[in-house]
Design a protein around this motif. Structure first.
Motif, short mmCIF file in Angstrom:
data_model
loop_
_atom_site.label_atom_id
_atom_site.label_comp_id
_atom_site.label_asym_id
_atom_site.label_seq_id
_atom_site.Cartn_x
_atom_site.Cartn_y
_atom_site.Cartn_z
N SER A 116 0.84 -1.19 0.00
CA SER A 116 0.00 0.00 0.00
C SER A 116 0.88 1.24 0.00
N GLY A 117 0.34 2.29 -0.54
CA GLY A 117 1.10 3.53 -0.60
C GLY A 117 0.33 4.69 -0.02
N THR A 118 1.06 5.63 0.53
CA THR A 118 0.42 6.82 1.07
C THR A 118 1.00 8.05 0.38
N ASN A 119 0.17 9.05 0.19
CA ASN A 119 0.66 10.30 -0.38
C ASN A 119 1.61 10.94 0.61
N PHE A 120 2.69 11.47 0.10
CA PHE A 120 3.72 11.99 0.97
C PHE A 120 4.32 13.22 0.34
N GLY A 121 4.74 14.13 1.15
CA GLY A 121 5.43 15.32 0.69
C GLY A 121 5.68 16.19 1.90
N SER A 122 6.91 16.56 2.09
CA SER A 122 7.23 17.40 3.23
C SER A 122 8.23 18.46 2.79
N THR A 123 8.42 19.45 3.62
CA THR A 123 9.36 20.52 3.30
C THR A 123 10.75 19.97 3.06
N SER A 124 11.15 18.94 3.83
CA SER A 124 12.49 18.40 3.67
C SER A 124 12.66 17.68 2.33
N GLN A 125 11.58 17.15 1.78
CA GLN A 125 11.67 16.42 0.52
C GLN A 125 11.50 17.34 -0.69
N ARG A 126 10.90 18.50 -0.50
CA ARG A 126 10.60 19.35 -1.64
C ARG A 126 11.87 20.02 -2.17
N PRO A 127 11.99 20.10 -3.49
CA PRO A 127 13.12 20.83 -4.05
C PRO A 127 13.14 22.28 -3.57
N ASN A 128 12.01 22.86 -3.37
CA ASN A 128 11.88 24.22 -2.87
C ASN A 128 10.69 24.21 -1.92
N PRO A 129 10.80 24.75 -0.71
CA PRO A 129 9.68 24.68 0.23
C PRO A 129 8.38 25.26 -0.31
N ASN A 130 8.45 26.16 -1.29
CA ASN A 130 7.24 26.74 -1.86
C ASN A 130 6.60 25.84 -2.91
N LEU A 132 4.92 22.47 -4.46
CA LEU A 132 4.08 21.38 -4.00
C LEU A 132 4.62 20.10 -4.64
N PHE A 133 5.58 19.49 -3.97
CA PHE A 133 6.23 18.29 -4.47
C PHE A 133 5.73 17.10 -3.67
N THR A 134 5.04 16.17 -4.33
CA THR A 134 4.46 15.03 -3.63
C THR A 134 4.77 13.74 -4.39
N PHE A 135 4.62 12.64 -3.69
CA PHE A 135 4.80 11.32 -4.27
C PHE A 135 4.12 10.32 -3.37
N LYS A 136 3.93 9.09 -3.87
CA LYS A 136 3.41 8.01 -3.03
C LYS A 136 4.59 7.20 -2.53
#
Length: 157
Positions: A116-130, A132-136
């Protein structure tokens, strides 16, 4: 008098250290963003659907793993290769060891046996905090959800 000059010198070194640190973090974000955006602008078709990270869990041949797919940047789909080529995604495989491997796969995470997968995205993972970078994100481990042979093979073990 000398103590006062020493305090000033230490303060200046501290300020320079802080400024240098802030600049290097900003440059890293810019490098990650440009790698992801470069992939989008060049319209390079990415046949890879997922990024697989597997690690040897014990000497008995068990593995723990993480799989990422469905990458999106500001609402647009991006390929897993763009993220794989960034330092957080495995730096294009240069972080591979005999114990831990990073690889892209033409199969989705669910096709590789991840449950199973969950939607994920956090400031630490984003190329730029502004952005909206997400992934499962999907996981497997020897205790709860053993990693499938297809996932282990996809990572390069």
């Amino acid at each position: 008098m000398k103590l006062n000059q020493m305090n000033r010198l230490l303060f200046m070194v501290f300020v320079l250290f802080l400024l240098g640190n802030c600049q290097s973090k900003e440059q890293n974000r810019d490098e990650i963003s440009s790698l992801v955006i470069n992939n989008l602008l060049n319209n390079v078709p990415d046949r890879n659907k997922s990024l697989v990270v597997m690690e040897v869990a014990d000497l008995g041949g068990s593995y723990t793993g993480t799989c990422y797919d469905t990458f999106q940047l500001n609402g647009g789909n991006i390929g897993s290769t763009a993220y794989f080529n960034t330092p957080p995604g495995g730096a294009g495989g240069t972080l591979n060891t005999e114990v831990k491997k990073y690889a892209v796969s033409t199969s989705s995470c669910s096709d590789l046996g991840f449950a199973s997968g969950t939607n994920f995205g956090s400031t630490s993972q984003r190329p730029n905090p502004n952005d909206l970078f997400t992934f499962k994100m999907f996981t497997c481990d020897p205790n709860n959800n053993p990693c499938a042979k297809s996932a282990i093979k996809a990572a390069g073990f």
